[in-house]
Scaffold this active site. Sequence first.
Site, short mmCIF file in Angstrom:
data_model
loop_
_atom_site.label_atom_id
_atom_site.label_comp_id
_atom_site.label_asym_id
_atom_site.label_seq_id
_atom_site.Cartn_x
_atom_site.Cartn_y
_atom_site.Cartn_z
N CYS A 178 5.91 -7.54 -6.58
CA CYS A 178 6.74 -8.53 -5.91
C CYS A 178 7.85 -7.85 -5.08
O CYS A 178 8.77 -7.25 -5.65
CB CYS A 178 7.34 -9.46 -6.97
SG CYS A 178 8.64 -10.55 -6.39
N CYS A 219 11.42 -9.14 -5.68
CA CYS A 219 11.91 -8.70 -6.99
C CYS A 219 12.65 -7.37 -6.85
O CYS A 219 13.66 -7.14 -7.51
CB CYS A 219 10.76 -8.55 -7.98
SG CYS A 219 9.88 -10.09 -8.32
#
Length: 182
Positions: free
Chosen positions: A56, A59
């Site tokens: 991600c 993230c």
Amino acid sequence: MARTPGLVPLAVTMALMAAGVRPDFSFKVATLSGGTLADEDFRGKILVVDIWATWCGPCRMVIPHLVKIQEKYRARGVAVLGLNSDDDAATGLGRQAVMRFVGEMGINYPIGLMNPETYAEVSSVMGSSPGSGFSLPTTIVLSRDGRVVRGYPGYFFGQEREIEELITGILASETPAAPANP
């Protein structure tokens, strides 16, 4: 300050918190180190839970800020917990990939591994059905008694500042007012 649609302004969040209108967030997860962590382990602390995955991109943007929050506020009873949602994180190569990611990102807080029960709990807290999922990253701030103060779906510019303002607001509300000088 830029806000993402659907997020409740800080003043409203604090008013709801003061009125006791907050759901609980319960979890019990395995850790990368082989133990377990549960919501009860963090009672008495303001807890910032970050749900993330190694693949991600957003993230990777929020994690450095959470590392700083852990460093800056740990002594004041604030903790950060990362919950990894990689499908293969609990097994050999997947676990190694998560451990490598943790090292690369300099994560200084405990990492738990998502499980179906915690996934359903996060979905519920974030207002989605377990089948439809939730955004990554998802960050949830909990009060010292384990109640949800605020949830952040995804990542947006300025989110780290907003999370820190929320934490400092909670800490300030706990500090008794100085006596007035006569």
